[in-house]
Scaffold this active site. Structure first.
Site, PDB file in Angstrom:
ATOM      1  N   GLU A 189       0.795  -1.235   0.000  1.00  0.00           N
ATOM      2  CA  GLU A 189       0.000   0.000   0.000  1.00  0.00           C
ATOM      3  C   GLU A 189       0.831   1.290   0.000  1.00  0.00           C
ATOM      4  OE1 GLU A 189      -2.803  -0.415   3.261  1.00  0.00           O
ATOM      5  OE2 GLU A 189      -3.346  -2.424   2.640  1.00  0.00           O
TER       6      GLU A 189
ATOM      7  N   GLU B  85      -6.139 -10.815  -0.882  1.00  0.00           N
ATOM      8  CA  GLU B  85      -6.912 -10.612   0.358  1.00  0.00           C
ATOM      9  C   GLU B  85      -8.409 -10.592   0.066  1.00  0.00           C
ATOM     10  OE1 GLU B  85      -5.498  -7.165   2.448  1.00  0.00           O
ATOM     11  OE2 GLU B  85      -3.403  -7.561   2.004  1.00  0.00           O
TER      12      GLU B  85
END
Ligand code: G3I
Length: 364
Positions: A162, A270
């Site tokens: 991220e 995820e």
């Protein structure tokens, strides 16, 4: 026969769904026909788990009955393994021992992230801010220590997580890593340290909402930057925290095609499908709790069916698909809005296989 066998076995799945094994109706015994087996010619199927899950038989059985790969949901993160100035890998090692015992593949998650890092990572002994050289050394030390510790069990690492910004007009997140370095080159250092630590390890970049057109453009700029820096990047992890409608299949496909065109691999790292739509015109407006009733679960099953049709279409480019959790009641999404339960995964709170499980277990 395989398909017939699978559908016949799965027809009985409800009976033993608690253990998430399919059932041979004649033999009246569970046959471990797992998702991992069903998808063995496509890509690995995994789940994120916590070491505490291993203490519960039914959760171990759900995992072993369906998945062939694991990610530590949080226990391999910098902030979890390095506390009070020392490394403590004990919680993560419980997961590693389990993986070794059952021949489960392991994704390392994650080495460098602006969340869940040691509290004083960016501080010097006097409590002031460290400089680039010190941060570089700390990052190098962490990456070598952690990768060496998990050598031989982890077969791919989310090196950086991220780092791309959600802010309009800003390519890279202004994390403390970015601020202390003065630019995004901390990402290059992280990958180079990881490559030095293990010449053969698959090194991935992992992020969310990459299917959004703005972020997809930034991803392309990031990939070009990493190529220009001659970083050995294996692929892009699409986290896959999706809702029933967003992103569309076309948006995901467009993002996959961009990564493939850049010569990189894909993983869905995820995956979960929330039943809520909390963003209206990009503004977070949480919906009130809703019952995960049959119509809603059928809608979710259809969403998972369409997602997996797309994943199978790109099976030659997808390394693995990992669900972010095992059963609904332990999903991180239950914490997104205080007191509101979500049901984003394949197994319900009692460990029974939901319509979504069957929707992805039967395919031609
Ligand atoms: O289990 C302990 C508990 O014993 C303790 O009392 C409590 C208070 O300290 O902490 C509990 O652990 C928490 C754990 O979640 C429980 O599941 C950790 O503090 C907390 O940090 C951890 O949060 C995780 C979060 O990442 C931060 O690491 C979530 O589980 C995990 O789902 C979430 O996953 C992230 C991915 O890594 C990156 N992508 C987004 C995704 C969702 O935020």
């Amino acid at each position: 026969m395989r398909l017939l066998g699978a559908s016949l076995l799965l027809a009985g799945a409800n009976f033993f769904a608690h253990f998430a094994h399919a059932v041979d109706m004649e033999q009246k015994k569970p046959i471990p026909i797992s998702l991992a087996e069903l998808y063995q010619d496509q890509f690995d199927i995994g789940a994120a788990i916590k070491s505490e899950h291993l203490d519960e038989t039914f959760r171990r059985q759900i995992f072993l009955g369906s998945f062939g790969r694991l990610t530590a949901e949080y226990e391999m993160k910098w902030g979890q393994i390095f506390k009070e100035n020392r490394y403590d890998f004990s919680a993560a090692d419980k997961l590693m021992d389990f993986a070794r015992d059952y021949g489960i593949k392991v994704t390392g998650h994650t080495l460098v992230w602006h969340i869940d890092h040691p509290v004083r990572l960016f501080e010097n002994a006097k409590g002031g801010k460290i400089g680039k050289a010190e941060l570089r050394q700390r990052m190098r030390q962490h990456i070598f220590t952690t990768m060496n510790h998990f050598q031989g069990v982890v077969d791919n690492w989310d090196v950086v997580n991220e780092a791309i910004s959600d802010k309009e007009g800003e390519v890279y997140r202004r994390s403390e890593f970015y601020q202390i370095y003065g630019d995004q080159s901390y990402i290059v250092d992280a990958f180079r340290f990881a490559r030095q630590a293990d010449p053969n390890m698959e090194l991935w970049y992992n992020d969310y909402m990459l299917e959004h057109s703005d972020k997809l453009e930034k991803l392309q700029e990031f990939i070009r930057y990493m190529k220009q820096q001659r970083v050995d990047l294996a692929g892009i992890g699409f986290q896959g925290h999706y809702s029933l409608e967003w992103p569309t299949i076309d948006m995901i496909e467009k993002a996959f095609q961009l990564v493939i065109k850049e010569g990189l691999k894909i993983k869905v790292s995820e995956l979960d499908v929330t039943v809520y739509n909390d963003y209206l015109d990009g503004v977070f407006q949480p919906e009130p709790e809703k019952a995960c009733d049959a119509p809603l679960l059928a809608k979710q099953a259809q969403r998972y069916r369409e997602l997996f049709e797309l994943f199978r279409k790109y099976k030659d480019h997808i390394a693995h698909v990992t669900f972010w959790g095992l059963t609904d009641e332990t999903s991180w999404l239950n914490g997104v809005v205080k007191g509101r339960e979500d049901c984003p995964l394949l197994f319900d709170k009692s460990g029974r296989a939901k319509p979504a499980y069957h929707a992805i277990s039967q395919f031609k």
